[in-house]
Design an enzyme around this catalytic site. Structure first.
Site, PDB file in Angstrom:
ATOM      1  N   GLU A 178     -33.031 -16.024 -40.777  1.00 29.50           N
ATOM      2  CA  GLU A 178     -33.804 -16.368 -40.772  1.00 29.50           C
ATOM      3  C   GLU A 178     -34.494 -15.975 -39.707  1.00 29.50           C
ATOM      4  O   GLU A 178     -34.629 -16.422 -38.641  1.00 29.50           O
ATOM      5  CB  GLU A 178     -33.850 -18.057 -40.570  1.00 29.50           C
ATOM      6  CG  GLU A 178     -34.669 -19.097 -40.373  1.00 29.50           C
ATOM      7  CD  GLU A 178     -34.485 -20.259 -39.551  1.00 29.50           C
ATOM      8  OE1 GLU A 178     -35.441 -20.877 -39.335  1.00 29.50           O
ATOM      9  OE2 GLU A 178     -34.252 -19.988 -38.073  1.00 29.50           O
ATOM     10  N   ASP A 215     -28.562 -19.100 -38.926  1.00 34.16           N
ATOM     11  CA  ASP A 215     -30.025 -20.127 -38.314  1.00 34.16           C
ATOM     12  C   ASP A 215     -30.772 -18.884 -37.062  1.00 34.16           C
ATOM     13  O   ASP A 215     -30.051 -18.659 -36.611  1.00 34.16           O
ATOM     14  CB  ASP A 215     -29.340 -21.044 -37.858  1.00 34.16           C
ATOM     15  CG  ASP A 215     -30.352 -22.303 -37.287  1.00 34.16           C
ATOM     16  OD1 ASP A 215     -31.305 -23.133 -38.512  1.00 34.16           O
ATOM     17  OD2 ASP A 215     -30.846 -22.653 -36.664  1.00 34.16           O
TER      18      ASP A 215
HETATM   19  C1  NOJ Z   1     -34.426 -23.373 -38.341  1.00 36.62           C
HETATM   20  C2  NOJ Z   1     -33.509 -24.906 -38.616  1.00 36.62           C
HETATM   21  O1  NOJ Z   1     -33.883 -24.337 -40.511  1.00 36.62           O
HETATM   22  C3  NOJ Z   1     -34.520 -26.030 -38.739  1.00 36.62           C
HETATM   23  O2  NOJ Z   1     -33.772 -27.061 -39.562  1.00 36.62           O
HETATM   24  C4  NOJ Z   1     -33.186 -26.459 -37.529  1.00 36.62           C
HETATM   25  O3  NOJ Z   1     -33.985 -27.508 -36.523  1.00 36.62           O
HETATM   26  C5  NOJ Z   1     -33.727 -25.505 -36.335  1.00 36.62           C
HETATM   27  N1  NOJ Z   1     -33.456 -24.008 -36.785  1.00 36.62           N
HETATM   28  C6  NOJ Z   1     -32.972 -25.588 -35.114  1.00 36.62           C
HETATM   29  O4  NOJ Z   1     -31.550 -25.322 -35.412  1.00 36.62           O
END
Ligand code: NOJ
Length: 513
Positions: free
Chosen positions: A255, A197
């Site tokens: 990500e 993440d």
């Molecule tokens: C990206 C995640 O995909 C999202 O759902 C989340 O709210 C944020 N990061 C914070 O962790």
């Protein structure tokens, strides 16, 4: 092919209205028949669920809401029996405010215990102003002030997301040591890798300089945005990779919301991530130039380090593509067409649960909304709940086999009766059967290696390319039919009569030698 399971919304085994891991385990045959190679499981670790699991209070245990550790073990065993790998979400940028580290830091007052997070004194008289102008991705300031043990307002802590998600201080070696424990804990247990993440977060610039453009939207990034993509993040990825190297079959997928090709490619150097999420196709309009540009740049970025390209059109954070492309019949036709484009491209693809059913976004009533974005924006942004509505499996009325209770965590619209798995399976042209066929062909043909493709001549409103192995994909984004390229038709996203491809449709063709 990675299939993203949003566990709250996939299948509920215990009738509490929230999906869980035994629910996923019970539906593994469905995933096997769809042609899933790996599951990406959104967070299931212990969490107060302020951001539905992205606020982690214990990274090495499974939340009872999802069935606890044993349920995860059962689900992984079932997946492995079917040759499906399981990747989990790893959240290194922040924890929950309920994490024992944060609780201890607040209770201890300024100094020592707080150094696992980013606490600062405020500006202005008595420190009433936040330490800088950073905004939270979810709206409002990125700082919250704590009440000190003496009962007075005191320091501020940084949270790039919700106030319940304090950012960790990656300059403190304890933070990495704990992450390493977490990685080994899960990989020793049989987990096949992680989706990381906010993998462009973690490192913060010294002195925390102000943002030049604090009015930036959700998960957007300016080239000069000091909150993300700080150079120091690459040392963190190198350290993470050294742990992965002890597990040679495991995959690290970041990500990475970074759109400059050179900057993006840095994350894919041989000693950093294996794969980086690439959001260009997801952001492209249904427009030939936009789609070509997204593909060209995605391939170019991956090629810089010889990495595998990745593609996605949907996830739990963005409007579902049926809705994004115009909604209704038109949106669905375009979503199917874009699925063929994505599945023709070389590399790894990520499919979000329900995408294969052609689910649209749901307009939920205000009272049902739960996303912190809704609350932090003071009701101006509706947030992401509309893309997280539970899966419709079978039957004629909600909850469509998702749960035993009609009181599901988000309401399922009655009109989804027409979109259930049960309804779509016997219909040869259903969206589900279309996806199954496309994935089967993709699997059989194994054309999805490398970082290149060949653009073929196309009318202005079309995108036509050939990939290694000879598969030709043609997409018509215009308002009139176009001639299909030469070749034998393998699959089309909509009706193809008299050798023409209708508006909003795509087709796969091959030339026999
Ligand atoms: C990206 C995640 O995909 C999202 O759902 C989340 O709210 C944020 N990061 C914070 O962790």
């Amino acid at each position: 092919m990675f299939y993203q399971v949003y566990p709250r919304s996939f299948a509920d085994s215990d009738g509490d209205g929230v999906g869980d891991l035994d629910g996923v385990a019970a539906r593994l045959d469905y995933l096997e028949q769809l042609g899933v190679d790996a599951i990406w499981l959104n967070p299931v670790t212990v969490s107060p669920m302020a951001d539905h699991g992205y606020d982690v209070a214990d990274p090495r245990d499974v939340d009872p809401l999802f069935g606890g550790l044993d349920a995860l073990d059962r689900m992984i065993a079932g997946a492995h029996q079917r040759g499906i790998k399981v990747t989990m979400d790893l959240v290194p940028n922040h924890t929950s405010s309920q994490h024992p580290w944060f609780q201890a830091g607040v209770a201890a007052g300024p100094g020592g215990q707080r150094e696992r997070y980013i606490f600062r004194d405020g500006r202005g008289a008595d420190g009433v102003l936040p330490p800088n102008n950073w905004v939270s991705v979810f709206g409002g300031p990125a700082w919250t002030r704590v009440i000190e043990p003496d009962g007075n307002p005191g320091q501020w802590y940084l949270h790039l997301f919700d106030a319940e998600q304090p950012d960790l201080n990656w300059d403190n070696p304890e933070v990495f040591d704990d992450l390493e424990k977490t990685l080994r804990f899960w990989m020793d247990r049989g987990v096949d890798g992680f989706r990381i993440d906010v993998a462009h977060g973690m490192a913060k610039p010294p002195g925390l300089p102000d943002m030049k453009n604090p009015n930036i939207g959700m998960l957007r990034l300016d080239d000069n945005d000091p909150r993300f993509n700080h150079e120091g993040v690459h040392d963190i990825h190198r350290a993470i990779r050294r742990v992965f190297n002890d597990y040679p079959d495991a995959v690290a997928i970041g990500e990475v919301w970074v759109f400059d090709n050179e900057q993006f490619a840095k994350y894919l150097r041989p000693d950093e991530l294996h794969l980086g999420f690439n959001f260009r196709l997801l952001r492209a309009e249904f427009d030939a130039a936009d789609i070509r540009d997204a593909i060209t740049n995605s391939l170019a970025a991956a090629a810089i380090e010889g990495a595998t390209p990745t593609w996605t059109l949907a996830n739990h954070d963005v409007e579902r593509e049926v809705t994004r492309y115009g909604g209704g019949e038109v949106g669905l036709a375009r979503a199917r067409a874009m699925a063929l484009v994505m599945l023709a491209l070389p590399g790894a693809v990520f499919v979000y649960n329900g995408q294969e059913l052609g689910l649209p976004n749901v307009e939920l009533p205000d009272g049902a909304l739960q996303d912190p974005v809704w609350f932090r924006s003071g009701g101006r942004e509706r947030g992401r709940d509309g893309v997280r509505v539970p899966m419709p499996w079978e039957g004629d009325e909600p909850p469509f086999g998702f749960s035993d209770t009609p009181d599901t965590w988000l309401p399922i619209p009655p009109e989804w009766a027409a979109l259930t798995v049960e309804r779509q399976l016997p219909e040869p042209d259903s969206t589900l059967n279309f996806w199954r066929r496309a994935l089967q062909l993709r699997h059989e043909r194994r054309d999805s290696t490398g970082t290149t493709l060949e653009w073929l001549d196309a009318p202005p409103d079309a995108v036509i390319f050939r990939v290694a192995g000879g598969l030709v994909c043609a997409l018509n984004v215009g308002a009139v039919p176009i001639d299909l390229p030469d070749g034998e038709l393998l699959l089309a996203s909509g009706p193809v009569d008299d050798g023409t491809l209708p508006p909003g449709a795509a087709a796969w063709l091959v030339k026999r030698p």
